[in-house]
Design a protein around this motif. Structure first.
Motif, mmCIF file in Angstrom:
data_model
loop_
_atom_site.group_PDB
_atom_site.id
_atom_site.type_symbol
_atom_site.label_atom_id
_atom_site.label_comp_id
_atom_site.label_asym_id
_atom_site.label_seq_id
_atom_site.Cartn_x
_atom_site.Cartn_y
_atom_site.Cartn_z
ATOM 1 N N ALA A 1 0.834 -1.205 0.000
ATOM 2 C CA ALA A 1 0.000 0.000 0.000
ATOM 3 C C ALA A 1 0.866 1.253 0.000
ATOM 4 C CB ALA A 1 -0.932 -0.011 1.213
ATOM 5 N N TRP A 2 1.895 1.262 0.845
ATOM 6 C CA TRP A 2 2.789 2.423 0.880
ATOM 7 C C TRP A 2 3.502 2.612 -0.458
ATOM 8 C CZ3 TRP A 2 2.901 6.523 3.700
ATOM 9 C CH2 TRP A 2 2.498 6.511 5.030
ATOM 10 N N LYS B 1 3.137 5.897 -2.905
ATOM 11 C CA LYS B 1 4.284 6.747 -3.246
ATOM 12 C C LYS B 1 4.495 6.818 -4.757
ATOM 13 C CE LYS B 1 7.172 4.740 -0.386
ATOM 14 N NZ LYS B 1 8.429 4.453 0.341
ATOM 15 N N ARG B 2 4.297 5.691 -5.456
ATOM 16 C CA ARG B 2 4.423 5.718 -6.915
ATOM 17 C C ARG B 2 3.397 6.666 -7.535
ATOM 18 N NH1 ARG B 2 5.814 0.161 -6.498
ATOM 19 N NH2 ARG B 2 3.597 -0.420 -6.503
ATOM 20 N N LYS C 1 1.657 12.427 -9.481
ATOM 21 C CA LYS C 1 0.555 13.387 -9.399
ATOM 22 C C LYS C 1 0.851 14.602 -8.517
ATOM 23 C CE LYS C 1 -2.242 10.876 -11.927
ATOM 24 N NZ LYS C 1 -2.787 11.343 -13.229
ATOM 25 N N CYS C 2 1.464 14.403 -7.368
ATOM 26 C CA CYS C 2 1.791 15.523 -6.470
ATOM 27 C C CYS C 2 3.038 15.158 -5.652
ATOM 28 C CB CYS C 2 0.624 15.904 -5.573
ATOM 29 S SG CYS C 2 -0.307 14.559 -4.834
ATOM 30 N N VAL D 1 -5.823 4.203 0.473
ATOM 31 C CA VAL D 1 -4.821 4.169 -0.598
ATOM 32 C C VAL D 1 -5.453 3.693 -1.902
ATOM 33 C CG1 VAL D 1 -2.706 3.031 -1.401
ATOM 34 C CG2 VAL D 1 -2.852 3.888 0.955
ATOM 35 N N HIS D 2 -6.307 2.673 -1.815
ATOM 36 C CA HIS D 2 -6.979 2.174 -3.020
ATOM 37 C C HIS D 2 -7.777 3.281 -3.697
ATOM 38 C CE1 HIS D 2 -9.197 -0.543 -5.670
ATOM 39 N NE2 HIS D 2 -10.302 0.083 -5.284
#
Length: 429
Positions: free
Chosen positions: A115-116, A120-121, A126-127, A269-270
């Motif tokens: 999930a992390w 991060k990817r 995106k930001c 995260v999803h």
């Protein structure tokens, strides 16, 4: 004395010659070829390898077969060939090295690390400035010290996540989502373990609750229950909401956001990495979009996403605040002469009791957008209601720019707003 007759495993009597044949057919583990045995072992877990190692010398040797441990390193620790090359170790040694450090989290690590990594990817594309706010993971000793400080046991999945990343620096925008209206702004940071421990609650109504997030602008936090007290379940995550109708200040209702840390974090995260929560002005906005909530009228498409605002809501009295974001777009291949301007809106609002309210008004939030081929107009508005759900639908009225007498309606799809699950204060119940 007559000799006892020989029987097979099914209880059928064997002749002397039959018993010899059965004995000759028994499998001998020592003479079986390695390949089928290794194939069988590949379906087992590392705990089974330990048990098998005590059965026989042959199984002990096979359970040390290095490729078997490669799959376990990938499954539990997400280790790759490059990780192995950097350390110049066998897969088995690498597995146990990680186990020595993170073994208590073996049921959580791969889920949370994935999930992390996914988050991060996605943020890197995106930001990226948000990634710079993430803090390095803490050590086991630091988590133990925090437990001693607050006098409560931290859930293993929470500990595991903070071994990977110790929350984030206190910055805006926050990692855990933002929301902005004309006169209201919220952005939640994921607290590091030290700051969270400083906000650990001892007061009646919030006993043994640890803050997970914090918003500078509203003071809002999501909390995790570290004990099953005052009507809360252990590891449950919630927004607290004071009961405004109770005289007892410890009467605190809860909007539930997760049953445990893993569910809470991975579901968030999803929603981020799948684009369910949009990135707007380098911030994650927690709007939920139903993919079926789209209506197309001619060249114009209207879609809607919604969000619940717990900081502006209450259970007692029942007051549930929602914001909705509407996207109006004209197809790129529309004819230029189809350019038009929005004049008015009509809403039909139905609450959970079936009561209907109709609203008409000029423009949208004070604007009268002009739509031309490829043009997109987005705006946000809000509504409150006293039932736990409602739905809205309606239409916009447009006129053509080339002919103001040509007036037509554009459908707004029905969209539902449903309050998250909540629990009343134990004081009230």
């Amino acid at each position: 004395m007559r000799p006892r007759p020989l029987v097979n495993s099914r209880g059928i009597q064997l002749s002397s010659s039959g018993s010899k044949m059965a004995a000759s057919m028994e499998l001998n583990l020592e003479i079986l070829p390695s390949d089928p045995l290794l194939l069988i072992l590949s379906f087992l877990d590392f705990r089974d390898f330990i048990s098998c190692s005590y059965v026989s010398r042959r199984l002990h040797e096979l359970c040390n077969h290095n490729p078997l441990w490669k799959g376990l390193c990938l499954k539990y620790w997400l280790l790759s060939e490059s990780d192995k090359s950097e350390r110049a170790q066998t897969w088995k040694d690498l597995f146990w090295e990680y186990y020595a450090d993170m073994g208590r989290y073996i049921d959580h690590y791969s889920t949370l690390k994935n999930a992390w990594d996914d988050l991060k990817r996605y943020l890197d594309q995106k930001c990226p400035r948000m990634i710079a706010s993430l803090k390095e993971g803490v050590k086991e000793e630091e988590l133990n010290a925090i437990e001693a400080q607050i006098g409560c046991r931290l859930p293993n999945d929470y500990r595991c996540s903070f071994r990977i990343h110790n929350g984030q620096k206190l910055v805006v925008p926050g990692l855990m989502g933002s929301m902005a209206l004309s006169n209201h702004y919220r952005s939640e940071d994921l607290l590091d373990i030290e700051t969270a421990a400083g906000g650990f609650q001892h007061r009646k109504g919030m006993r043994q609750c640890l803050p997970l997030t914090f918003c500078f602008h509203t003071g809002l936090s999501q909390y995790m229950a570290l004990e099953s007290l005052e009507g809360r379940a252990y590891s449950e995550i919630f927004y607290h909401c004071p009961d405004q109708m109770a005289q007892d200040p410890s009467a605190i209702d809860m909007f539930i956001t997760g049953s445990n840390f893993t569910e809470w974090f991975t579901s968030y995260v999803h929603n981020v990495v799948t684009g369910e929560y949009p990135i707007i002005r380098d911030q994650i906005f927690r709007y939920v979009h139903d993919k079926e909530c789209v209506a197309t009228t001619g060249d114009i498409k209207v879609s809607v996403s919604t969000s619940f605002l717990p900081e502006l809501s209450s259970v007692h009295p029942p007051h549930f605040f929602f914001t909705y974001r509407i996207r109006i777009e004209m197809a790129k291949d529309a004819l230029p002469e189809n350019a038009c301007q929005l004049d008015s809106r009509y809403w039909k609002i139905t609450n959970a009791n079936g009561n209907v309210e109709e609203v008409r008004g000029p423009g949208v939030v004070g604007e009268f957008p002009v739509m031309s081929p490829g043009k997109v107009h987005e705006y946000a508005s809000c509504t409150t209601f006293s039932t736990t759900s409602e739905h809205m639908e309606g239409h916009y009225t447009f006129h053509r720019l080339k002919n103001k007498e040509e007036v037509f309606s554009v459908s707004i799809p029905r969209f539902h707003m449903v309050c998250p699950p909540f629990r009343e204060s134990a004081v009230r119940t």
